[in-house]
Design a protein around this motif. Structure first.
Motif, PDB file in Angstrom:
ATOM      1  N   ASN A 127       0.811  -1.212   0.000  1.00 49.12           N
ATOM      2  CA  ASN A 127       0.000   0.000   0.000  1.00 49.12           C
ATOM      3  C   ASN A 127       0.850   1.270   0.000  1.00 49.12           C
ATOM      4  O   ASN A 127       0.417   2.309   0.492  1.00 49.12           O
ATOM      5  CB  ASN A 127      -0.933   0.007   1.222  1.00 49.12           C
ATOM      6  CG  ASN A 127      -1.871  -1.176   1.237  1.00 49.12           C
ATOM      7  OD1 ASN A 127      -2.460  -1.520   0.222  1.00 49.12           O
ATOM      8  ND2 ASN A 127      -1.989  -1.817   2.383  1.00 49.12           N
ATOM      9  N   PHE A 174       3.125   3.834  -2.534  1.00 47.28           N
ATOM     10  CA  PHE A 174       3.292   4.147  -3.953  1.00 47.28           C
ATOM     11  C   PHE A 174       4.163   5.385  -4.116  1.00 47.28           C
ATOM     12  O   PHE A 174       4.057   6.357  -3.359  1.00 47.28           O
ATOM     13  CB  PHE A 174       1.920   4.389  -4.587  1.00 47.28           C
ATOM     14  CG  PHE A 174       1.971   4.810  -6.023  1.00 47.28           C
ATOM     15  CD1 PHE A 174       2.361   3.925  -7.012  1.00 47.28           C
ATOM     16  CD2 PHE A 174       1.624   6.101  -6.392  1.00 47.28           C
ATOM     17  CE1 PHE A 174       2.411   4.320  -8.338  1.00 47.28           C
ATOM     18  CE2 PHE A 174       1.650   6.501  -7.713  1.00 47.28           C
ATOM     19  CZ  PHE A 174       2.053   5.596  -8.690  1.00 47.28           C
ATOM     20  N   THR A 233      -4.809  11.172  -9.635  1.00 51.37           N
ATOM     21  CA  THR A 233      -5.604  10.258  -8.812  1.00 51.37           C
ATOM     22  C   THR A 233      -5.666   8.892  -9.492  1.00 51.37           C
ATOM     23  O   THR A 233      -5.493   8.770 -10.713  1.00 51.37           O
ATOM     24  CB  THR A 233      -7.038  10.781  -8.599  1.00 51.37           C
ATOM     25  OG1 THR A 233      -7.720  10.815  -9.869  1.00 51.37           O
ATOM     26  CG2 THR A 233      -7.022  12.176  -7.984  1.00 51.37           C
ATOM     27  N   TYR A 234      -5.906   7.890  -8.663  1.00 45.79           N
ATOM     28  CA  TYR A 234      -6.094   6.520  -9.150  1.00 45.79           C
ATOM     29  C   TYR A 234      -7.325   5.964  -8.439  1.00 45.79           C
ATOM     30  O   TYR A 234      -7.359   5.922  -7.197  1.00 45.79           O
ATOM     31  CB  TYR A 234      -4.868   5.658  -8.864  1.00 45.79           C
ATOM     32  CG  TYR A 234      -5.020   4.212  -9.265  1.00 45.79           C
ATOM     33  CD1 TYR A 234      -4.856   3.818 -10.587  1.00 45.79           C
ATOM     34  CD2 TYR A 234      -5.321   3.235  -8.321  1.00 45.79           C
ATOM     35  CE1 TYR A 234      -5.001   2.492 -10.966  1.00 45.79           C
ATOM     36  CE2 TYR A 234      -5.458   1.901  -8.681  1.00 45.79           C
ATOM     37  CZ  TYR A 234      -5.296   1.534 -10.008  1.00 45.79           C
ATOM     38  OH  TYR A 234      -5.446   0.210 -10.375  1.00 45.79           O
ATOM     39  N   GLN A 274      -8.638   8.164  -5.733  1.00 43.82           N
ATOM     40  CA  GLN A 274      -7.777   8.474  -4.595  1.00 43.82           C
ATOM     41  C   GLN A 274      -6.568   9.262  -5.076  1.00 43.82           C
ATOM     42  O   GLN A 274      -5.918   8.887  -6.066  1.00 43.82           O
ATOM     43  CB  GLN A 274      -7.290   7.202  -3.891  1.00 43.82           C
ATOM     44  CG  GLN A 274      -6.408   7.529  -2.692  1.00 43.82           C
ATOM     45  CD  GLN A 274      -5.833   6.295  -2.018  1.00 43.82           C
ATOM     46  OE1 GLN A 274      -6.067   5.174  -2.465  1.00 43.82           O
ATOM     47  NE2 GLN A 274      -5.076   6.494  -0.962  1.00 43.82           N
ATOM     48  N   GLN A 275      -6.255  10.354  -4.394  1.00 45.76           N
ATOM     49  CA  GLN A 275      -5.098  11.170  -4.758  1.00 45.76           C
ATOM     50  C   GLN A 275      -3.816  10.404  -4.481  1.00 45.76           C
ATOM     51  O   GLN A 275      -3.601   9.889  -3.389  1.00 45.76           O
ATOM     52  CB  GLN A 275      -5.112  12.485  -3.957  1.00 45.76           C
ATOM     53  CG  GLN A 275      -4.022  13.455  -4.380  1.00 45.76           C
ATOM     54  CD  GLN A 275      -4.167  14.809  -3.719  1.00 45.76           C
ATOM     55  OE1 GLN A 275      -5.280  15.177  -3.295  1.00 45.76           O
ATOM     56  NE2 GLN A 275      -3.092  15.561  -3.615  1.00 45.76           N
ATOM     57  N   ILE A 276      -2.934  10.334  -5.484  1.00 42.58           N
ATOM     58  CA  ILE A 276      -1.704   9.556  -5.346  1.00 42.58           C
ATOM     59  C   ILE A 276      -0.453  10.415  -5.496  1.00 42.58           C
ATOM     60  O   ILE A 276       0.656   9.893  -5.455  1.00 42.58           O
ATOM     61  CB  ILE A 276      -1.658   8.391  -6.371  1.00 42.58           C
ATOM     62  CG1 ILE A 276      -1.805   8.913  -7.805  1.00 42.58           C
ATOM     63  CG2 ILE A 276      -2.724   7.351  -6.062  1.00 42.58           C
ATOM     64  CD1 ILE A 276      -1.637   7.857  -8.881  1.00 42.58           C
ATOM     65  N   VAL A 336       3.740   7.393  -0.852  1.00 41.62           N
ATOM     66  CA  VAL A 336       2.380   7.820  -0.527  1.00 41.62           C
ATOM     67  C   VAL A 336       1.557   6.594  -0.130  1.00 41.62           C
ATOM     68  O   VAL A 336       1.474   5.628  -0.891  1.00 41.62           O
ATOM     69  CB  VAL A 336       1.731   8.512  -1.737  1.00 41.62           C
ATOM     70  CG1 VAL A 336       0.280   8.865  -1.435  1.00 41.62           C
ATOM     71  CG2 VAL A 336       2.524   9.748  -2.128  1.00 41.62           C
ATOM     72  N   ILE A 369      -1.602   4.378   0.107  1.00 41.92           N
ATOM     73  CA  ILE A 369      -2.838   4.288  -0.663  1.00 41.92           C
ATOM     74  C   ILE A 369      -3.760   3.269  -0.013  1.00 41.92           C
ATOM     75  O   ILE A 369      -3.345   2.453   0.806  1.00 41.92           O
ATOM     76  CB  ILE A 369      -2.559   3.912  -2.136  1.00 41.92           C
ATOM     77  CG1 ILE A 369      -1.748   2.619  -2.229  1.00 41.92           C
ATOM     78  CG2 ILE A 369      -1.844   5.032  -2.854  1.00 41.92           C
ATOM     79  CD1 ILE A 369      -1.472   2.186  -3.649  1.00 41.92           C
ATOM     80  N   ASN A 380      -6.791  -0.396  -3.262  1.00 46.93           N
ATOM     81  CA  ASN A 380      -6.181   0.153  -4.473  1.00 46.93           C
ATOM     82  C   ASN A 380      -4.769  -0.379  -4.712  1.00 46.93           C
ATOM     83  O   ASN A 380      -4.316  -0.433  -5.858  1.00 46.93           O
ATOM     84  CB  ASN A 380      -6.129   1.684  -4.399  1.00 46.93           C
ATOM     85  CG  ASN A 380      -7.464   2.325  -4.769  1.00 46.93           C
ATOM     86  OD1 ASN A 380      -8.286   1.709  -5.433  1.00 46.93           O
ATOM     87  ND2 ASN A 380      -7.668   3.554  -4.332  1.00 46.93           N
ATOM     88  N   GLY A 381      -4.069  -0.732  -3.630  1.00 46.60           N
ATOM     89  CA  GLY A 381      -2.700  -1.202  -3.769  1.00 46.60           C
ATOM     90  C   GLY A 381      -2.550  -2.395  -4.695  1.00 46.60           C
ATOM     91  O   GLY A 381      -1.775  -2.349  -5.672  1.00 46.60           O
ATOM     92  N   LEU A 398      -3.319  -1.473  -8.348  1.00 44.30           N
ATOM     93  CA  LEU A 398      -2.280  -0.664  -8.969  1.00 44.30           C
ATOM     94  C   LEU A 398      -1.082  -1.520  -9.362  1.00 44.30           C
ATOM     95  O   LEU A 398      -0.524  -1.372 -10.453  1.00 44.30           O
ATOM     96  CB  LEU A 398      -1.851   0.453  -8.014  1.00 44.30           C
ATOM     97  CG  LEU A 398      -0.924   1.531  -8.583  1.00 44.30           C
ATOM     98  CD1 LEU A 398      -1.547   2.199  -9.806  1.00 44.30           C
ATOM     99  CD2 LEU A 398      -0.611   2.580  -7.531  1.00 44.30           C
TER     100      LEU A 398
END
Length: 210
Positions: free
Chosen positions: A65, A67, A96-97, A100-102, A130, A132, A136-137, A140
């Motif tokens: 998690n 990034f 964002t992804y 969510q702001q990355i 960052v 996440i 999302n991890g 991604l």
């Protein structure tokens, strides 16, 4: 006699109040009509944004998690209005992804955009270690391993409109640019090697709301 005088005085006062209210309503109507006419004549349009390219310097899921990324994007903004200029008071660029702001915010300096003018910005947007969301991890990392990822480049800020010597108040500006970024084999995916980075031509129109 005094009662009649009081009655006459009261009637005059009520008549004056009605006249004053009527004048105010007429004035408000004329102001609104003027605004409507000016708006119809000028036909204001929102600026148009295009995400032209993205240069990938770093894109790494170092932990489930965590990034890190460094991307330079090129965004063009065009003012389609013939009589209206645009003041960009402030713009913050970020990525964002899955909503969510990355990356951190990157500030684009204030600038005035004249009639029919086009501005070009190439900010670096980056994030180091960052955290996440857990859901999302894995997605991604899976996208990275698959060789392509969808991210969204956003610009948020405030704008003011200028007509002649008149400048309006501030309006919120939100620009959303979806970007499909391929990785892996550079010739196959259309990337251009730039030093230790890869530049991808995107040319994607952005959604703009003011």
């Amino acid at each position: 006699m005094s009662g009649k005088e009081c009655s006459i005085h009261k009637d005059r006062k009520q008549k004056a109040v009605r006249q004053l209210c009527g004048c105010i309503l007429i004035l408000l109507f004329l102001i609104l009509l003027t605004i409507l006419i000016v708006w119809a004549v000028l036909q204001p349009k929102k600026p148009r944004f295009i995400l032209q390219d993205a240069t990938i310097y770093n894109f790494n899921v170092s932990a489930p998690n965590i990034f890190s990324t460094t991307i330079q994007v090129t965004v063009s903004s065009h003012n389609p209005n013939r009589r209206i200029g645009v003041y960009y008071d402030r713009l913050d660029a970020f990525a964002t992804y899955h909503n969510q702001q990355i990356t951190y915010y990157t500030v684009i300096p204030p600038v005035y955009q004249g009639h029919k003018d086009t501005n070009l910005w190439s900010p670096f947007i980056y994030g180091n270690n960052v955290p996440i969301a857990p859901f999302n991890g894995p997605d991604l990392r899976q996208d990275q391993d698959a060789g392509a990822v969808w991210i969204t480049v956003k610009l948020n800020g405030r704008v003011k409109w200028r007509v002649g010597s008149f400048t309006s108040g501030r309006y919120h500006l939100h620009v959303t640019c979806p970007a499909y970024i391929p990785f892996g084999n550079v010739p196959k995916n259309g990337g251009i090697v730039v030093g230790n980075a890869v530049k991808y031509q995107l040319s994607r129109s952005c959604d703009v709301s003011v």
